[in-house]
Every structure is written in C-alpha cells, then in structure tokens.
Design a protein around this motif. Structure first.
Motif, PDB file in Angstrom:
ATOM      1  N   GLN A 261      51.904  31.021  43.339  1.00 43.35           N
ATOM      2  CA  GLN A 261      53.113  30.604  44.057  1.00 43.35           C
ATOM      3  C   GLN A 261      52.782  29.689  45.231  1.00 43.35           C
ATOM      4  O   GLN A 261      53.553  28.785  45.555  1.00 43.35           O
ATOM      5  CB  GLN A 261      53.884  31.828  44.548  1.00 43.35           C
ATOM      6  CG  GLN A 261      54.581  32.596  43.438  1.00 43.35           C
ATOM      7  CD  GLN A 261      55.150  33.915  43.917  1.00 43.35           C
ATOM      8  OE1 GLN A 261      54.791  34.415  44.986  1.00 43.35           O
ATOM      9  NE2 GLN A 261      56.051  34.504  43.131  1.00 43.35           N
ATOM     10  N   THR A 262      51.642  29.908  45.859  1.00 44.26           N
ATOM     11  CA  THR A 262      51.259  29.077  47.004  1.00 44.26           C
ATOM     12  C   THR A 262      50.692  27.727  46.585  1.00 44.26           C
ATOM     13  O   THR A 262      50.500  26.854  47.425  1.00 44.26           O
ATOM     14  CB  THR A 262      50.210  29.803  47.866  1.00 44.26           C
ATOM     15  OG1 THR A 262      48.987  29.953  47.112  1.00 44.26           O
ATOM     16  CG2 THR A 262      50.710  31.175  48.287  1.00 44.26           C
TER      17      THR A 262
ATOM     18  N   GLU B 286      44.734  28.443  38.561  1.00 48.74           N
ATOM     19  CA  GLU B 286      45.307  29.779  38.667  1.00 48.74           C
ATOM     20  C   GLU B 286      46.113  30.141  37.419  1.00 48.74           C
ATOM     21  O   GLU B 286      46.125  31.291  36.978  1.00 48.74           O
ATOM     22  CB  GLU B 286      46.206  29.874  39.905  1.00 48.74           C
ATOM     23  CG  GLU B 286      45.454  29.892  41.218  1.00 48.74           C
ATOM     24  CD  GLU B 286      44.489  31.067  41.325  1.00 48.74           C
ATOM     25  OE1 GLU B 286      44.790  32.141  40.763  1.00 48.74           O
ATOM     26  OE2 GLU B 286      43.436  30.905  41.963  1.00 48.74           O
TER      27      GLU B 286
ATOM     28  N   LEU C 100      51.060  35.707  43.135  1.00 48.12           N
ATOM     29  CA  LEU C 100      51.195  35.273  44.525  1.00 48.12           C
ATOM     30  C   LEU C 100      50.292  34.085  44.829  1.00 48.12           C
ATOM     31  O   LEU C 100      50.695  33.149  45.531  1.00 48.12           O
ATOM     32  CB  LEU C 100      50.876  36.443  45.471  1.00 48.12           C
ATOM     33  CG  LEU C 100      51.930  37.549  45.558  1.00 48.12           C
ATOM     34  CD1 LEU C 100      51.410  38.716  46.389  1.00 48.12           C
ATOM     35  CD2 LEU C 100      53.219  36.994  46.159  1.00 48.12           C
ATOM     36  N   ARG C 101      49.085  34.110  44.305  1.00 43.04           N
ATOM     37  CA  ARG C 101      48.178  32.967  44.508  1.00 43.04           C
ATOM     38  C   ARG C 101      48.769  31.701  43.907  1.00 43.04           C
ATOM     39  O   ARG C 101      48.734  30.638  44.517  1.00 43.04           O
ATOM     40  CB  ARG C 101      46.810  33.255  43.883  1.00 43.04           C
ATOM     41  CG  ARG C 101      45.930  34.176  44.694  1.00 43.04           C
ATOM     42  CD  ARG C 101      44.467  34.065  44.254  1.00 43.04           C
ATOM     43  NE  ARG C 101      44.300  34.319  42.828  1.00 43.04           N
ATOM     44  CZ  ARG C 101      43.967  35.492  42.309  1.00 43.04           C
ATOM     45  NH1 ARG C 101      43.771  36.536  43.101  1.00 43.04           N
ATOM     46  NH2 ARG C 101      43.822  35.636  41.007  1.00 43.04           N
TER      47      ARG C 101
ATOM     48  N   GLU D 257      55.976  35.266  36.384  1.00 41.31           N
ATOM     49  CA  GLU D 257      56.670  36.256  37.219  1.00 41.31           C
ATOM     50  C   GLU D 257      57.473  37.241  36.354  1.00 41.31           C
ATOM     51  O   GLU D 257      57.461  38.453  36.592  1.00 41.31           O
ATOM     52  CB  GLU D 257      57.605  35.530  38.197  1.00 41.31           C
ATOM     53  CG  GLU D 257      56.865  34.710  39.251  1.00 41.31           C
ATOM     54  CD  GLU D 257      57.783  33.743  39.994  1.00 41.31           C
ATOM     55  OE1 GLU D 257      57.359  33.244  41.056  1.00 41.31           O
ATOM     56  OE2 GLU D 257      58.909  33.482  39.501  1.00 41.31           O
TER      57      GLU D 257
ATOM     58  N   ASN E 144      46.807  49.683  38.937  1.00 42.43           N
ATOM     59  CA  ASN E 144      45.790  48.694  39.291  1.00 42.43           C
ATOM     60  C   ASN E 144      46.013  47.392  38.524  1.00 42.43           C
ATOM     61  O   ASN E 144      45.861  46.296  39.077  1.00 42.43           O
ATOM     62  CB  ASN E 144      44.394  49.240  38.995  1.00 42.43           C
ATOM     63  CG  ASN E 144      43.304  48.275  39.401  1.00 42.43           C
ATOM     64  OD1 ASN E 144      43.165  47.919  40.569  1.00 42.43           O
ATOM     65  ND2 ASN E 144      42.521  47.822  38.426  1.00 42.43           N
TER      66      ASN E 144
ATOM     67  N   ARG F  13      50.179  40.928  40.062  1.00 47.14           N
ATOM     68  CA  ARG F  13      51.009  40.464  41.175  1.00 47.14           C
ATOM     69  C   ARG F  13      50.220  39.605  42.149  1.00 47.14           C
ATOM     70  O   ARG F  13      50.737  38.609  42.665  1.00 47.14           O
ATOM     71  CB  ARG F  13      51.632  41.673  41.884  1.00 47.14           C
ATOM     72  CG  ARG F  13      52.743  42.324  41.068  1.00 47.14           C
ATOM     73  CD  ARG F  13      53.132  43.686  41.598  1.00 47.14           C
ATOM     74  NE  ARG F  13      54.267  44.243  40.857  1.00 47.14           N
ATOM     75  CZ  ARG F  13      54.514  45.533  40.723  1.00 47.14           C
ATOM     76  NH1 ARG F  13      53.697  46.437  41.290  1.00 47.14           N
ATOM     77  NH2 ARG F  13      55.559  45.953  40.028  1.00 47.14           N
ATOM     78  N   THR F  14      48.979  39.969  42.384  1.00 49.50           N
ATOM     79  CA  THR F  14      48.125  39.152  43.257  1.00 49.50           C
ATOM     80  C   THR F  14      47.915  37.766  42.654  1.00 49.50           C
ATOM     81  O   THR F  14      47.956  36.748  43.365  1.00 49.50           O
ATOM     82  CB  THR F  14      46.773  39.845  43.479  1.00 49.50           C
ATOM     83  OG1 THR F  14      46.981  41.095  44.130  1.00 49.50           O
ATOM     84  CG2 THR F  14      45.851  38.983  44.320  1.00 49.50           C
ATOM     85  N   ALA F  15      47.706  37.713  41.346  1.00 45.56           N
ATOM     86  CA  ALA F  15      47.504  36.424  40.671  1.00 45.56           C
ATOM     87  C   ALA F  15      48.759  35.558  40.770  1.00 45.56           C
ATOM     88  O   ALA F  15      48.670  34.342  40.994  1.00 45.56           O
ATOM     89  CB  ALA F  15      47.128  36.656  39.209  1.00 45.56           C
TER      90      ALA F  15
ATOM     91  N   ALA G 150      48.835  45.546  40.152  1.00 45.43           N
ATOM     92  CA  ALA G 150      48.408  44.950  41.418  1.00 45.43           C
ATOM     93  C   ALA G 150      47.651  43.645  41.177  1.00 45.43           C
ATOM     94  O   ALA G 150      47.864  42.652  41.893  1.00 45.43           O
ATOM     95  CB  ALA G 150      47.540  45.942  42.189  1.00 45.43           C
ATOM     96  N   ARG G 151      46.784  43.634  40.176  1.00 53.21           N
ATOM     97  CA  ARG G 151      46.023  42.416  39.880  1.00 53.21           C
ATOM     98  C   ARG G 151      46.940  41.293  39.382  1.00 53.21           C
ATOM     99  O   ARG G 151      46.778  40.124  39.749  1.00 53.21           O
ATOM    100  CB  ARG G 151      44.930  42.712  38.857  1.00 53.21           C
ATOM    101  CG  ARG G 151      43.829  43.613  39.388  1.00 53.21           C
ATOM    102  CD  ARG G 151      42.756  43.856  38.340  1.00 53.21           C
ATOM    103  NE  ARG G 151      42.051  42.624  37.994  1.00 53.21           N
ATOM    104  CZ  ARG G 151      41.135  42.539  37.031  1.00 53.21           C
ATOM    105  NH1 ARG G 151      40.847  43.618  36.309  1.00 53.21           N
ATOM    106  NH2 ARG G 151      40.539  41.400  36.781  1.00 53.21           N
TER     107      ARG G 151
END
Length: 262
Positions: free
Chosen positions: A150-151, A162, A147-148, A219, A137, A143-145, A140-141
């Motif tokens: 990166q955009t 972010e 990804l946000r 990353e 978990n 990696r989600t952060a 996952a948190r």
C-alpha cells in the motif's frame, strides 16, 4: 493352462547385456548426496579432506574428484582451491530446478501464455488451501505484506517487487511443498516477465490502474482467507491471475520463454 516357457539362454544374455553397473564415483556421490538431503550434512558444512574420504570410501583421488564433479554439477557442493580450500555443502534449492526448467521451456518454444496458465493452475488452489488451513501468524504475514504494498503503489518498480512477494507468500503459506517447488520453477519466468513489463510502461496511467486493481485483489484475498472462505478465495484469485495475464501479455513483442530469457 500350460507353463510359461523360460527364456532361452540367448534371450537371457540379451536382457542382461543392458544392465549397467554404476561407476564407483556415482556410488560415492550417491552416499554423499543422501547425507546432504537427509540433513546429516548442513548448509555451509565442509566435507572432510580428500585423504579422509578416500580412506572412508576406499577409492582413489581421481574417483573421489569425479564424485565431487557430479555433486558440483547438481549445486550440492562448491569447491574452493588453495590452502583453505575444500568442498563446501549446499542444501538443495528450488532456484536450481527453476533455472533448468527455464532451459527446457526455452528449448520447447513454450509461450509465455502457457507459463501464465500454469501459474494460474498452481496458485488458484493454493489460495483455497490457505483459507482452509490458515492460522493467526499466516494472517499477520499476509496483512504485513499488503501494508508494505500500500505504501508503494505509486512506485512501480518497488510495488511489483512486493506484488510478486505476496504471490509467493500465498503459495508458501498454503503448506504444500510440491506446489511450492513447482511454483518456484514458474515464478523464475513470471518474475522476469513482470520486470520487463515494468520497464516498458512503468508509471503509465494503465500501469497505475493495473497496480491498484492488483492491490485491491490482494486486500480482498486477505479478507476471504481470514473468513476461511476457500471457494471465494479460489474464485477471486483465478480472476486476479487472469486479469494480470491479460494485462502483461497485451501488445508484447516477446511471446515465448526464449524471447524473454535469451
């Protein structure tokens, strides 16, 4: 060996004279504070009416209201006036300590470098702790952060938001509550410094390069945490924090916490 002589009556009187008996309002505040801290009273709960509390604690209305003022000054309750008013409970938050810590650091003339150095000492071991104890978990948190972020790398204001959240997440997931509270006190100042720097050079080539370097560090940290490489995570995070400090403190007119928060 001879017996130690007892203090004279005059000496005993001198010692006793410095003992202060708590005021009744302080005792009432202490009991209510304990109920809030222990969870007997939760966020948003309304305290019983004044008449009920006066009877429960056997105190006068002025004494009860003095106790309320103590708790209100600690941000543990808020008072609403009027027909639907009363005292509402608030659980302790790190933001209260952070604001007060900022005042203390301002008063002491603390430099921003001093604060950044403290941030490094707090966050670096947290990266290692996270790598050691992480679960799926947590990954996952993280990696989600990433990804946000990166955009948003081309949007300085959104990206730095972010970026700061990721740093806070690393400390949160490390699982040490004391370090988390200390970090919150430092972050109050670091976040202000980050925002002021974005205002100065958002979108500049140097700013974009720094954002990309920071994203690569985030990353890479996730990779090291996933591999449970605590030593690698600590080493990377210390270098990342030092690079961020060097970038954020260069060519600044504001050098102290007072300059920043005034």
């Amino acid at each position: 060996m001879g017996e130690t002589p007892e203090p004279s009556a005059g000496r005993r009187a001198e010692v006793g004279r410095h003992v202060r008996v708590p005021k009744m309002a302080e005792l009432v505040a202490a009991q209510l504070r304990r109920k809030i801290i222990s969870g007997q009273l939760a966020e948003g709960d309304s305290l019983p009416g004044e008449a009920v509390l006066m009877d429960e604690f056997a105190v006068s209305r002025p004494t009860l209201r003095e106790a309320f003022r103590v708790l209100e000054s600690e941000s543990l309750i808020s008072i609403r006036r009027g027909a639907r008013g009363g005292a509402r409970v608030h659980t302790p938050e790190g933001s209260v300590a952070a604001r007060y810590a900022g005042l203390v650091l301002e008063h002491r003339g603390t430099t921003l470098k001093d604060v950044y150095d403290a941030r490094t000492r707090i966050e670096t071991p947290c990266a290692g702790l996270l790598a050691h104890r992480r679960d799926e978990n947590d990954l996952a948190r993280l990696r989600t952060a990433v990804l946000r972020a990166q955009t948003l790398v081309g949007e300085p204001s959104a990206f730095i938001r972010e970026h700061m959240r990721f740093h806070a997440l690393v400390v949160e997931l490390a699982g040490n509550q004391t370090l988390a509270v200390l970090n919150g006190m430092v972050r109050h100042i670091i976040d202000q410094a980050n925002w002021s720097h974005v205002d100065l050079d958002a979108g500049s080539p140097e700013n974009i390069r720094a954002n990309k370097r920071g994203l690569r560090a985030h990353e890479r940290l996730v990779e090291l945490v996933a591999a449970r490489d605590a030593a690698g995570a600590e080493g990377l995070w210390m270098r990342h924090l030092q690079e961020a400090e060097d970038y954020l403190l260069q060519n600044r007119e504001m050098t102290t916490v007072l300059d920043l928060l005034d």
